[in-house]
Design a protein around this motif. Structure first.
Motif, PDB file in Angstrom:
ATOM      1  N   SER A   1     -17.749 -85.265 -47.140  1.00 43.44           N
ATOM      2  CA  SER A   1     -18.782 -85.112 -46.106  1.00 43.44           C
ATOM      3  C   SER A   1     -20.056 -85.824 -46.540  1.00 43.44           C
ATOM      4  CB  SER A   1     -19.026 -83.629 -45.822  1.00 43.44           C
ATOM      5  OG  SER A   1     -20.270 -83.202 -46.303  1.00 43.44           O
ATOM      6  N   HIS A   2     -20.355 -85.768 -47.860  1.00 44.92           N
ATOM      7  CA  HIS A   2     -21.530 -86.458 -48.374  1.00 44.92           C
ATOM      8  C   HIS A   2     -21.409 -87.960 -48.100  1.00 44.92           C
ATOM      9  CE1 HIS A   2     -24.687 -87.478 -51.415  1.00 44.92           C
ATOM     10  NE2 HIS A   2     -23.943 -88.577 -51.520  1.00 44.92           N
TER      11      HIS A   2
ATOM     12  N   GLN B   1     -19.567 -89.530 -45.911  1.00 51.37           N
ATOM     13  CA  GLN B   1     -19.633 -89.848 -44.471  1.00 51.37           C
ATOM     14  C   GLN B   1     -21.086 -89.882 -43.982  1.00 51.37           C
ATOM     15  OE1 GLN B   1     -17.303 -91.097 -42.863  1.00 51.37           O
ATOM     16  NE2 GLN B   1     -15.709 -90.669 -44.395  1.00 51.37           N
ATOM     17  N   LEU B   2     -21.865 -88.879 -44.416  1.00 54.19           N
ATOM     18  CA  LEU B   2     -23.275 -88.824 -43.997  1.00 54.19           C
ATOM     19  C   LEU B   2     -24.012 -90.060 -44.492  1.00 54.19           C
ATOM     20  CD1 LEU B   2     -23.956 -85.058 -44.737  1.00 54.19           C
ATOM     21  CD2 LEU B   2     -24.133 -86.163 -42.495  1.00 54.19           C
ATOM     22  N   HIS B   3     -23.742 -90.401 -45.780  1.00 52.61           N
ATOM     23  CA  HIS B   3     -24.432 -91.545 -46.363  1.00 52.61           C
ATOM     24  C   HIS B   3     -24.029 -92.848 -45.671  1.00 52.61           C
ATOM     25  CE1 HIS B   3     -26.088 -93.263 -50.419  1.00 52.61           C
ATOM     26  NE2 HIS B   3     -26.705 -93.748 -49.341  1.00 52.61           N
TER      27      HIS B   3
ATOM     28  N   ALA C   1     -22.874 -93.227 -42.683  1.00 50.83           N
ATOM     29  CA  ALA C   1     -23.456 -93.274 -41.334  1.00 50.83           C
ATOM     30  C   ALA C   1     -24.892 -93.786 -41.406  1.00 50.83           C
ATOM     31  CB  ALA C   1     -23.411 -91.883 -40.705  1.00 50.83           C
ATOM     32  N   ASP C   2     -25.670 -93.290 -42.381  1.00 46.08           N
ATOM     33  CA  ASP C   2     -27.051 -93.742 -42.568  1.00 46.08           C
ATOM     34  C   ASP C   2     -27.105 -95.246 -42.850  1.00 46.08           C
ATOM     35  OD1 ASP C   2     -28.306 -91.478 -42.039  1.00 46.08           O
ATOM     36  OD2 ASP C   2     -29.018 -91.048 -44.083  1.00 46.08           O
TER      37      ASP C   2
ATOM     38  N   ARG D   1     -24.194 -95.041 -55.225  1.00 46.72           N
ATOM     39  CA  ARG D   1     -25.294 -94.092 -55.382  1.00 46.72           C
ATOM     40  C   ARG D   1     -24.797 -92.727 -55.871  1.00 46.72           C
ATOM     41  NH1 ARG D   1     -30.229 -94.450 -53.391  1.00 46.72           N
ATOM     42  NH2 ARG D   1     -30.538 -92.776 -54.878  1.00 46.72           N
ATOM     43  N   LEU D   2     -23.540 -92.420 -55.487  1.00 45.06           N
ATOM     44  CA  LEU D   2     -22.986 -91.139 -55.939  1.00 45.06           C
ATOM     45  C   LEU D   2     -22.646 -91.211 -57.433  1.00 45.06           C
ATOM     46  CD1 LEU D   2     -22.213 -88.413 -54.761  1.00 45.06           C
ATOM     47  CD2 LEU D   2     -19.928 -89.279 -54.366  1.00 45.06           C
ATOM     48  N   GLY D   3     -22.487 -92.433 -57.909  1.00 47.43           N
ATOM     49  CA  GLY D   3     -22.192 -92.579 -59.350  1.00 47.43           C
ATOM     50  C   GLY D   3     -20.712 -92.448 -59.628  1.00 47.43           C
TER      51      GLY D   3
ATOM     52  N   THR E   1     -18.049 -87.933 -60.748  1.00 49.72           N
ATOM     53  CA  THR E   1     -18.815 -86.817 -60.183  1.00 49.72           C
ATOM     54  C   THR E   1     -17.962 -85.565 -60.090  1.00 49.72           C
ATOM     55  OG1 THR E   1     -20.048 -88.388 -58.879  1.00 49.72           O
ATOM     56  CG2 THR E   1     -20.173 -86.087 -58.220  1.00 49.72           C
TER      57      THR E   1
END
Lengths: 114, 886
Positions: free
Chosen positions: B30-31, B33-35, B37-38, B56-58, B63
């Motif tokens: 979900s993270h 997808q949100l990113h 979309a942005d 960016r999530l690394g 993670t």
């Protein structure tokens, strides 16, 4: 871009708590973006480190999570402040301000003379 | 508080890993997808948008891993994995798992069983309140030996000493009760008033003894054990105040001891009555004999030494009060020995138990070495597996942890089987144990023993796994992956050889100890007891009741019983004796010799025997004449002396015709002299190993009283044991109320007299055998592994012209070098160990060359066989096949 500062150890939790206090329930991505914006894009947040921090706060009972739907209709896990978290935020904010004030007095010319 | 909460959640996390994993994946997705979309909104291409988000999530997997580690307890999570993995590993290799587990089970069960026996006897405090204050007291003779207390000593000390809360004396008491069936003789104790108070145990029903009970000519009262109360009186609470008939007298039951009462001084005792001795010490009473055991409970803040000193001082003042002496041995003892009760009762078995404990530690050690070697061998085959793990990022600690888990699991399986085996082992041990073993009832598998087994198991798991684990984790993955898995790492071979050498060394120590014990036992049993124990049946016969109060009636009963038994078919001859050799009987009296005026220091074992005794026992007459039917009351007293006694007192003089005074007459000038009429061969009374052969013999009617307990000895034509029922019936045909106990063949008595050494020997033999087998398999394992690994080299040698004999010699030499090294080290260990065995040895030097040579020969032979099999396999290697196989 190269001028960005990494998030200092231990301050991430405080930022997360403050963000949740200001914004209300928010998902992980939202928290990350908000922290960056609030810092005036001066902070570089590795999003990967955010999730373990959220998990830790949740394990400690400062925040709680719940699955919900985001503004653009996506499924996301929302975090919100618990009562314990509110108290923790108050304490840590006060500690932080105190520490900052002390350091500031050291750095000011007046402090040097005293 | 917050931390604690977090830990609880994480611990719980261990159990919900699957659900958490799913949720984590969902949240990451979900993270992203949100990113994404942005990013799209910001004008990136879909691919670029996804790439940036991931960056960016690394890294998604990294993670997730950090998240996982925070979500649970990584070490614990890994442990679960390791245990499951270890199980799979063992299942895949059942032969290895089975062998290793059985070897460990043997070691663990043996040590657990031995511990369960040793613990209550040597270590666990006695089951009394404040047990360390309960002392055993002995008189200390001038030569430093200890002697039982006489009543005069006890009475004097009890009146005057301040060092003890309470003191008490006791002696065995064997009252008989007749009922509907056969007469039953009980084991019991006559005790002074404070006996139970010294131990700190009170009757659960009724009361114990007080001063009013323990008076000369006091009331007949008795306290019962819980066992007897339940068995004979159905646990009836109304037993108190009831009268029971013991030895034809009425006794009132005043108390019942609790079920938990462990009477360590006389474990078989079923009932207790007050001693009721006469404190005025009448001149010819039993009060003079040194036959009482004395115990005391130290007063608080009084040390053992202080108490001993105080008693010594009192003893000397007693000597002045009773100027003529107050006991049958003439003089006052040098002092009093005050020993902790627990130490005192374990005194005789302590050396054997400690030796056995040492031996079992060696067995455990050898088992550990064996399994370590097995694991190492297996590790060699798994080297590439470890290398792959290391290459994939498993750190050294992680590998060690995994291997230790495997060995711990192995030990746990072994421990489980071991505890089950130990249960049987304990029963076996108790069955084998010498009769003198104290606290036998306390030997069992209890929580403490289980805890011990658990500790041993854990320790074994760690010990056994540590070296292989370090080895495996040490290897460099690079070379390991490159190398063919069949080639060996030199250091590991070295380790395995060292292990084999130590196995051989330990086995040698065990074998030599066992060998020395075996030789001692052989030496002991080669000592002639002075009589012929074959075809001899013995039993104790006691007359019961007031109808035998008169000596003449007593004598008549024994005479009739003798006639009845003599007429049985299969009986050669039969006699009664007041004491029986090697049976535990100990009955000795002072003897005064006219030839040594004024010397009252001599004493000898007293035998009141029928004239037929010497023929029955086959004790030879050396000089003079035997006793005859005409040596009866009224005639001059005729005495036989044992050979060494006669020689010691008369040297080259003729003993026949010498005048002596025996027993109660000794030291009394007004009493008539008795005559020595003959000399018979020495007979071992206490033990085959002791040269305690000072003895004198009279007929029962010429002794001062007719003993009411006598031993019957019967020489039979056939199997002695089979005659027992017929003989009992014959005696009961004379009088059916006479108890007959301690029925045993003389051969059994002789064997039982060395029970302690025998006990140690049996265990050492078993342990040594286990050690030998393990050492042999160890040598075999290393050599055959070695041969398998060197097949190619051997093939090359064969192709270059080495004959099978050459190759055989090569491998044999390698194995025998290890064995020889082990034997050399083991010899040093054995020399040290044999010192510890010293008290158990008899007639054998701890450095007995025959034993050492024999054991070395046996071990070398076994090692040679263990080497021979792999060496032959090597010699049969076909160079064509091995070389082609490469």
């Amino acid at each position: 871009m190269g001028e960005k500062t990494d998030v200092w150890q231990g301050t991430l939790a405080l930022m997360v708590l403050k963000t949740l206090q200001t914004m209300g329930p928010l998902h992980g991505y939202g928290i990350a973006r908000r922290i960056e914006q609030t810092s005036g894009n001066l902070l570089s947040l590795n999003y990967g480190t955010l999730y373990p921090a959220l998990l830790k706060l949740e394990q400690e009972g400062s925040i709680a999570s719940e699955w919900g739907t985001s503004d653009n209709n996506r499924k996301a896990k929302f975090y919100k402040l618990t009562r314990a978290g509110r108290k923790q935020l108050e304490n840590e904010a006060r500690d932080w301000e105190q520490a900052a004030a002390i350091v500031a007095r050291f750095l000011s010319p007046a402090g040097e003379q005293a | 508080m917050k931390r604690l909460r977090a830990w609880m959640v994480r611990l719980a996390g261990v159990f919900f890993s699957r659900r958490r994993e799913q949720e984590m994946a969902d949240e990451m997705e979900s993270h992203l997808q949100l990113h994404i979309a942005d990013n799209l909104r910001a004008g990136m291409t879909p691919d670029e948008a996804r790439r940036q988000a991931l960056l960016r999530l690394g890294g998604l997997e990294q993670t997730k891993q950090i998240y996982r580690e925070r979500g649970t307890v990584p070490a614990l999570e890994a442990l679960g994995h390791d245990v499951r993995f270890a199980f799979r590993q063992l299942r895949r290799n059942p032969g290895f798992a089975f062998t290793a587990a059985i070897v460990l089970a043997l070691g663990i069960s043996a040590s657990t069983a031995i511990f369960s026996a040793v613990d209550p006897i040597l270590f666990r405090p006695l089951p009394y309140p404040d047990p360390s204050r309960v002392m055993m007291l002995w008189e200390e003779r001038n030569d430093g030996s200890r002697e039982a207390v006489c009543f005069g000593t006890f009475h004097g000390l009890q009146e005057r000493s301040q060092s003890f809360q309470a003191v008490a004396v006791m002696k065995p008491w064997q009252p008989t009760m007749i009922g509907r069936g056969e007469p039953e003789r009980f084991e019991g104790q006559r005790v002074s008033a404070d006996y139970f108070r010294v131990l700190g145990v009170e009757p659960v029903l009724g009361r114990g003894f007080d001063a009013a009970d323990d008076q000369h000519n006091g009331p007949n009262v008795v306290v019962l054990s819980d066992t007897l109360w339940r068995r004979r009186f159905a646990g009836d609470r109304a037993i108190l105040g009831r009268q029971i008939t013991l030895d034809d007298n009425l006794y009132s039951v005043i108390g019942v001891m609790p079920k938990s009462f462990e009477n360590v001084l006389e474990p078989a005792a079923q009932l207790w009555a007050p001693l009721q001795y006469d404190p005025s010490l009448p001149a010819d009473g039993r009060e003079w004999g040194h036959h009482l055991q004395m115990i005391g409970r130290l007063a608080s803040r009084v040390s053992r030494n202080a108490a001993g000193n105080e008693l010594g001082v009192i003893l000397h003042s007693l000597g002045q009060i009773y100027a003529k002496g107050f006991d049958s041995s003439g003089g006052v003892s040098r002092g009093m020995l005050v020993n902790p009760l627990q130490k005192d009762i374990a005194r005789d078995v302590r050396p054997a138990l400690l030796a056995i404990l040492g031996a079992v530690v060696l067995v455990l050690l050898i088992a550990c070495v064996n399994v370590t070697s097995l694991i190492l061998a297996r590790g060699a085959r798994r080297r590439s597996e470890f290398a792959v793990r290391a290459a994939l990022g498993a750190n050294r600690m992680r590998l060690v942890q995994q291997l230790l888990t495997e060995s711990l699991l192995l030990a746990a399986i072994g421990g489980l089987i071991g505890i089950l085996l130990a249960n049987g082992g304990v029963r076996l041990l108790v069955g084998l144990s010498p009769a003198a073993l104290p606290r036998v009832d306390a030997i069992r598998i209890d929580n403490l023993v289980l805890l011990f087994a658990l500790a041993i198991t854990t320790l074994v798991g760690l010990v056994v796994g540590l070296m292989p684990a370090l080895h495996a984790s040490h290897s460099d993955p690079h070379t390991s992956l490159q190398q063919n898995s069949r080639t060996t790492a030199g250091s590991q071979q070295m380790t395995r050889r060292t292990l084999v050498v130590s196995e051989v060394a330990i086995a040698l120590v065990l074998l030599i100890s066992a060998g020395l014990l075996l030789r001692s036992i052989q030496r002991l049993f080669a000592i002639p007891p002075g009589f012929d124990p074959s075809h001899l049946l013995t039993m104790q016969v006691q007359e019961y009741g007031h109808r035998f109060d008169k000596d003449a009636d007593r004598a008549r009963f024994y005479e009739q019983a003798l006639q009845a038994v003599r007429q049985l078919p299969g009986v050669v001859d039969v006699a009664f004796t007041s004491q029986l050799p090697l049976s535990g009987d100990f009955d000795s009296y002072g003897v005064e010799f006219a030839a040594h005026p004024g010397d009252l220091s001599s004493e000898g074992f007293r035998y009141a025997v029928d004239p037929s005794y010497f023929a029955v026992m086959k004790v030879p007459l050396l000089h003079g004449r035997l006793l005859t039917e005409s040596d009866r009351a009224g005639a001059p007293v005729a005495v036989l002396l044992s050979e060494s006694y006669a020689r010691r007192m008369f040297g080259r003089q003729d003993p026949v015709g010498q005048r002596i005074r025996i027993g109660p007459d000794y030291g009394h000038p007004d009493k008539p002299w008795a005559n020595v009429v003959g000399v018979v061969g020495d007979v071992k009374q206490l033990s085959l190993g002791l040269s305690d052969s000072q003895a004198f013999y009279t007929t029962p009617t010429q002794w001062h009283w007719v003993d009411n307990v006598q031993s019957l000895v019967v020489r039979t034509r056939g199997d002695a044991a089979a005659m027992a029922p017929a003989i009992r019936r014959a005696i009961w045909s004379v009088d059916k109320d006479q108890p007959i106990v301690r029925v045993a063949t003389m051969e059994n008595l002789v064997a039982a007299s060395e029970a302690q050494r025998h006990f140690a020997l049996v265990l050492f033999e078993a342990f040594a055998l286990v050690g030998l087998i393990l050492a042999a398999t160890g040598i075999y394992g290393v050599l055959s592994g070695n041969v398998a690994e060197r097949t190619r080299e051997i093939g090359v040698r064969a192709a270059l012209g080495a004959s099978p004999a050459n190759i055989l010699r090569l491998i044999l030499r390698q194995g025998m070098t290890l064995a020889a090294l082990g034997i050399a080290i083991g010899l040093l260990g054995a020399i040290a160990a044999s010192r510890a065995l010293l008290t158990l040895l008899f007639g054998v030097s701890p450095l007995d060359p025959l034993t050492y040579a024999g054991v070395v020969a046996v071990l070398a032979a076994v090692a040679a066989i263990a080497c021979w099999i792999p060496a032959r396999r090597a010699a049969q290697v076909d160079p064509a096949i091995t070389l082609r196989a490469e």
